[in-house]
Design an enzyme around this catalytic site. Structure first.
Site, PDB file in Angstrom:
ATOM      1  N   LYS A  14     -24.499 -21.007  -5.272  1.00  0.00           N
ATOM      2  CA  LYS A  14     -24.005 -20.086  -6.293  1.00  0.00           C
ATOM      3  C   LYS A  14     -24.827 -18.936  -6.159  1.00  0.00           C
ATOM      4  O   LYS A  14     -23.613 -17.616  -6.150  1.00  0.00           O
ATOM      5  CB  LYS A  14     -24.323 -20.541  -7.687  1.00  0.00           C
ATOM      6  CG  LYS A  14     -23.930 -22.263  -8.120  1.00  0.00           C
ATOM      7  CD  LYS A  14     -24.439 -22.416  -9.154  1.00  0.00           C
ATOM      8  CE  LYS A  14     -25.983 -22.640  -9.388  1.00  0.00           C
ATOM      9  NZ  LYS A  14     -26.569 -23.983  -8.343  1.00  0.00           N
ATOM     10  N   ARG A  89     -25.648 -24.851 -18.832  1.00  0.00           N
ATOM     11  CA  ARG A  89     -26.129 -26.186 -18.181  1.00  0.00           C
ATOM     12  C   ARG A  89     -26.313 -27.132 -18.764  1.00  0.00           C
ATOM     13  O   ARG A  89     -26.503 -27.955 -18.446  1.00  0.00           O
ATOM     14  CB  ARG A  89     -27.578 -25.613 -17.696  1.00  0.00           C
ATOM     15  CG  ARG A  89     -27.589 -25.142 -16.228  1.00  0.00           C
ATOM     16  CD  ARG A  89     -29.051 -24.784 -15.847  1.00  0.00           C
ATOM     17  NE  ARG A  89     -29.605 -25.125 -14.722  1.00  0.00           N
ATOM     18  CZ  ARG A  89     -29.735 -24.152 -13.764  1.00  0.00           C
ATOM     19  NH1 ARG A  89     -29.022 -22.852 -14.150  1.00  0.00           N
ATOM     20  NH2 ARG A  89     -30.126 -24.425 -12.437  1.00  0.00           N
ATOM     21  N   ARG A 128     -34.924 -22.507   1.907  1.00  0.00           N
ATOM     22  CA  ARG A 128     -34.519 -21.003   1.591  1.00  0.00           C
ATOM     23  C   ARG A 128     -35.765 -20.176   1.391  1.00  0.00           C
ATOM     24  O   ARG A 128     -36.928 -20.645   1.074  1.00  0.00           O
ATOM     25  CB  ARG A 128     -34.113 -21.514   0.079  1.00  0.00           C
ATOM     26  CG  ARG A 128     -33.824 -20.070  -0.814  1.00  0.00           C
ATOM     27  CD  ARG A 128     -33.018 -20.117  -1.827  1.00  0.00           C
ATOM     28  NE  ARG A 128     -33.569 -21.065  -2.846  1.00  0.00           N
ATOM     29  CZ  ARG A 128     -32.740 -21.428  -3.899  1.00  0.00           C
ATOM     30  NH1 ARG A 128     -31.564 -21.221  -4.276  1.00  0.00           N
ATOM     31  NH2 ARG A 128     -33.350 -22.426  -4.738  1.00  0.00           N
ATOM     32  N   ARG A 161     -39.629 -19.992  -3.380  1.00  0.00           N
ATOM     33  CA  ARG A 161     -39.745 -20.280  -4.599  1.00  0.00           C
ATOM     34  C   ARG A 161     -40.757 -20.999  -5.010  1.00  0.00           C
ATOM     35  O   ARG A 161     -40.713 -22.131  -4.526  1.00  0.00           O
ATOM     36  CB  ARG A 161     -38.364 -20.301  -5.353  1.00  0.00           C
ATOM     37  CG  ARG A 161     -37.709 -19.039  -5.849  1.00  0.00           C
ATOM     38  CD  ARG A 161     -36.142 -19.161  -6.175  1.00  0.00           C
ATOM     39  NE  ARG A 161     -35.900 -20.410  -7.428  1.00  0.00           N
ATOM     40  CZ  ARG A 161     -34.627 -20.596  -7.254  1.00  0.00           C
ATOM     41  NH1 ARG A 161     -33.651 -19.795  -7.141  1.00  0.00           N
ATOM     42  NH2 ARG A 161     -34.376 -21.733  -8.250  1.00  0.00           N
ATOM     43  N   ARG A 172     -34.865 -31.273 -10.782  1.00  0.00           N
ATOM     44  CA  ARG A 172     -33.740 -30.415 -11.319  1.00  0.00           C
ATOM     45  C   ARG A 172     -32.295 -31.020 -10.812  1.00  0.00           C
ATOM     46  O   ARG A 172     -31.317 -30.821 -11.632  1.00  0.00           O
ATOM     47  CB  ARG A 172     -33.889 -29.142  -9.986  1.00  0.00           C
ATOM     48  CG  ARG A 172     -34.818 -28.026 -10.453  1.00  0.00           C
ATOM     49  CD  ARG A 172     -35.466 -27.402  -9.415  1.00  0.00           C
ATOM     50  NE  ARG A 172     -34.604 -26.382  -8.824  1.00  0.00           N
ATOM     51  CZ  ARG A 172     -34.628 -25.687  -7.787  1.00  0.00           C
ATOM     52  NH1 ARG A 172     -35.691 -25.853  -6.899  1.00  0.00           N
ATOM     53  NH2 ARG A 172     -33.695 -24.886  -7.381  1.00  0.00           N
TER      54      ARG A 172
HETATM   55  P1  AP5 Z   1     -28.428 -20.328  -3.069  1.00  0.00           P
HETATM   56  O1  AP5 Z   1     -27.180 -19.636  -3.111  1.00  0.00           O
HETATM   57  O2  AP5 Z   1     -29.577 -19.650  -3.268  1.00  0.00           O
HETATM   58  O3  AP5 Z   1     -28.054 -21.601  -4.228  1.00  0.00           O
HETATM   59  P2  AP5 Z   1     -28.060 -21.650  -5.706  1.00  0.00           P
HETATM   60  O4  AP5 Z   1     -26.688 -22.765  -5.881  1.00  0.00           O
HETATM   61  O5  AP5 Z   1     -27.740 -20.373  -6.340  1.00  0.00           O
HETATM   62  O6  AP5 Z   1     -29.213 -22.519  -5.933  1.00  0.00           O
HETATM   63  P3  AP5 Z   1     -30.451 -22.377  -6.826  1.00  0.00           P
HETATM   64  O7  AP5 Z   1     -31.529 -23.212  -6.624  1.00  0.00           O
HETATM   65  O8  AP5 Z   1     -30.747 -20.947  -7.191  1.00  0.00           O
HETATM   66  O9  AP5 Z   1     -29.703 -22.958  -8.300  1.00  0.00           O
HETATM   67  P4  AP5 Z   1     -30.547 -23.425  -9.315  1.00  0.00           P
HETATM   68  O10 AP5 Z   1     -29.447 -23.594 -10.357  1.00  0.00           O
HETATM   69  O11 AP5 Z   1     -31.183 -24.361  -9.321  1.00  0.00           O
HETATM   70  O12 AP5 Z   1     -31.371 -22.377  -9.774  1.00  0.00           O
HETATM   71  P5  AP5 Z   1     -31.669 -21.102 -10.885  1.00  0.00           P
HETATM   72  O13 AP5 Z   1     -32.135 -19.818 -10.549  1.00  0.00           O
HETATM   73  O14 AP5 Z   1     -30.259 -21.022 -11.553  1.00  0.00           O
HETATM   74  O15 AP5 Z   1     -28.173 -20.986  -1.702  1.00  0.00           O
HETATM   75  C1  AP5 Z   1     -29.257 -22.026  -1.254  1.00  0.00           C
HETATM   76  C2  AP5 Z   1     -29.712 -22.188   0.097  1.00  0.00           C
HETATM   77  O16 AP5 Z   1     -28.535 -22.634   0.880  1.00  0.00           O
HETATM   78  C3  AP5 Z   1     -29.904 -20.463   0.598  1.00  0.00           C
HETATM   79  O17 AP5 Z   1     -31.053 -20.899   1.459  1.00  0.00           O
HETATM   80  C4  AP5 Z   1     -28.637 -20.326   1.392  1.00  0.00           C
HETATM   81  O18 AP5 Z   1     -28.765 -19.204   2.485  1.00  0.00           O
HETATM   82  C5  AP5 Z   1     -28.177 -21.554   1.754  1.00  0.00           C
HETATM   83  N1  AP5 Z   1     -26.492 -21.546   1.719  1.00  0.00           N
HETATM   84  C6  AP5 Z   1     -26.041 -20.984   0.535  1.00  0.00           C
HETATM   85  N2  AP5 Z   1     -24.614 -20.981   0.786  1.00  0.00           N
HETATM   86  C7  AP5 Z   1     -24.386 -21.824   2.134  1.00  0.00           C
HETATM   87  C8  AP5 Z   1     -23.439 -22.093   2.955  1.00  0.00           C
HETATM   88  N3  AP5 Z   1     -22.048 -21.747   2.309  1.00  0.00           N
HETATM   89  N4  AP5 Z   1     -23.555 -22.618   3.905  1.00  0.00           N
HETATM   90  C9  AP5 Z   1     -24.904 -23.005   4.478  1.00  0.00           C
HETATM   91  N5  AP5 Z   1     -25.990 -22.483   3.804  1.00  0.00           N
HETATM   92  C10 AP5 Z   1     -25.807 -22.022   2.618  1.00  0.00           C
HETATM   93  O19 AP5 Z   1     -32.344 -21.874 -11.958  1.00  0.00           O
HETATM   94  C11 AP5 Z   1     -33.936 -22.145 -11.751  1.00  0.00           C
HETATM   95  C12 AP5 Z   1     -34.579 -22.473 -12.826  1.00  0.00           C
HETATM   96  O20 AP5 Z   1     -34.677 -21.738 -14.124  1.00  0.00           O
HETATM   97  C13 AP5 Z   1     -34.020 -23.981 -13.305  1.00  0.00           C
HETATM   98  O21 AP5 Z   1     -34.462 -25.177 -12.725  1.00  0.00           O
HETATM   99  C14 AP5 Z   1     -34.437 -24.155 -14.990  1.00  0.00           C
HETATM  100  O22 AP5 Z   1     -35.645 -24.129 -15.061  1.00  0.00           O
HETATM  101  C15 AP5 Z   1     -34.186 -22.521 -15.219  1.00  0.00           C
HETATM  102  N6  AP5 Z   1     -32.897 -22.326 -15.880  1.00  0.00           N
HETATM  103  C16 AP5 Z   1     -32.118 -21.186 -15.280  1.00  0.00           C
HETATM  104  N7  AP5 Z   1     -30.834 -21.340 -16.009  1.00  0.00           N
HETATM  105  C17 AP5 Z   1     -30.886 -22.181 -16.980  1.00  0.00           C
HETATM  106  C18 AP5 Z   1     -30.207 -22.532 -18.145  1.00  0.00           C
HETATM  107  N8  AP5 Z   1     -28.842 -22.332 -18.242  1.00  0.00           N
HETATM  108  N9  AP5 Z   1     -30.897 -23.501 -19.123  1.00  0.00           N
HETATM  109  C19 AP5 Z   1     -32.118 -23.915 -18.865  1.00  0.00           C
HETATM  110  N10 AP5 Z   1     -32.934 -23.609 -17.794  1.00  0.00           N
HETATM  111  C20 AP5 Z   1     -32.482 -22.575 -16.988  1.00  0.00           C
END
Ligand code: AP5
Length: 219
Positions: A14, A89, A128, A161, A172
């Protein structure tokens, strides 16, 4: 107007596609994860409260998260479109968003769901690296920076991270299965949901997303 939600499990890609989308369509990127990480970096009260949940892989409580997004979406720069990444979420978050977007007349136009299998999610999350300054994501095998440990975009330092470890990831993924996945049915019913294959290569996937978004923009 492009009002977009990106959904999918942690590591599905994402954030990577979000960076490309906002650059092409010039809309604000509202990533609740980035907002929390910024607050943690700055040592604010919000950051202190969020850190314990995030580092252990738990969701931050709904009232805190909803309040944060409400404030952000009401800002003038969202009038021409927005990209929500990582929100909603939970069902209460989706319901709150529904009410809010009606109130401010900025309805969601498309929900893009990234599908990706578990072994690949684990591979991606464990390799990552992210830029400490601009948040750009990299991968030690598949998306290396030109200079090791340095962000191509802003020269910031690349780090791992705190929640990118197997223990947190299992928590998660569990939250995703039980609290976030049920939202897919919610958005399918409203005709907004489009599934994309997160296993597709970076650029090809972006081309596919562009086709979807151009169609929404033409409506
Ligand atoms: P990346 O693009 O970074 O993946 P992502 O889907 O963004 O993953 P996240 O881990 O950031 O999502 P998340 O939802 O857990 O974290 P968030 O920050 O929202 O890609 C991942 C890796 O894959 C990279 O190395 C990339 O290079 C590789 N890659 C990408 N695309 C590729 C492809 N096409 N082919 C091959 N490789 C690829 O949330 C973090 C924390 O914040 C949560 O756990 C929670 O505690 C809190 N939080 C955030 N939002 C909320 C909410 N709405 N409610 C409650 N808590 C929340």
């Amino acid at each position: 107007m492009l009002n977009i939600i990106l959904m999918g499990p942690p590591g599905a890609g994402k954030g990577t596609q979000a960076k490309k989308i906002i650059a092409k369509y010039n809309i604000p990127h509202i990533s609740t994860g980035d907002m929390f990480r910024e607050a943690i970096k700055e040592g604010t009260e919000l950051g202190k409260a969020a850190a314990t949940f995030i580092n252990a892989g738990h969701l931050v409580p709904d009232d805190v998260t909803i309040g944060l997004v409400k404030e952000r979406l009401a800002k003038p720069d969202c009038a021409q479109g927005y990209l929500l990444d990582g929100f909603p979420r939970t069902i209460p978050q989706a319901e709150a968003l529904e009410v809010l977007t009606k109130q401010i007349a900025r309805p969601v136009g498309i929900v893009i769901n990234f599908e990706c299998d578990r072994p690949e999610l684990i591979r991606r999350i464990s390799g990552r690296r992210v830029c400490v300054s601009c948040g750009a994501p990299y991968h030690v095998d598949t998306m290396r920076s030109k200079v090791e440990g340095v962000c191509d975009l802003c020269g910031g330092k690349l780090i791992q991270r705190k929640d990118d470890n197997v223990e947190s990831l299992i928590v998660r993924l569990d939250h995703y299965e039980h609290q976030t996945k049920p939202l897919l049915a919610f958005y399918e019913k409203s005709g907004l949901l489009v599934n994309v294959n997160g296993l597709t290569g970076y650029d090809k996937l972006f081309d596919e997303i562009t086709v979807l978004l151009d169609e929404v923009a033409r409506r």
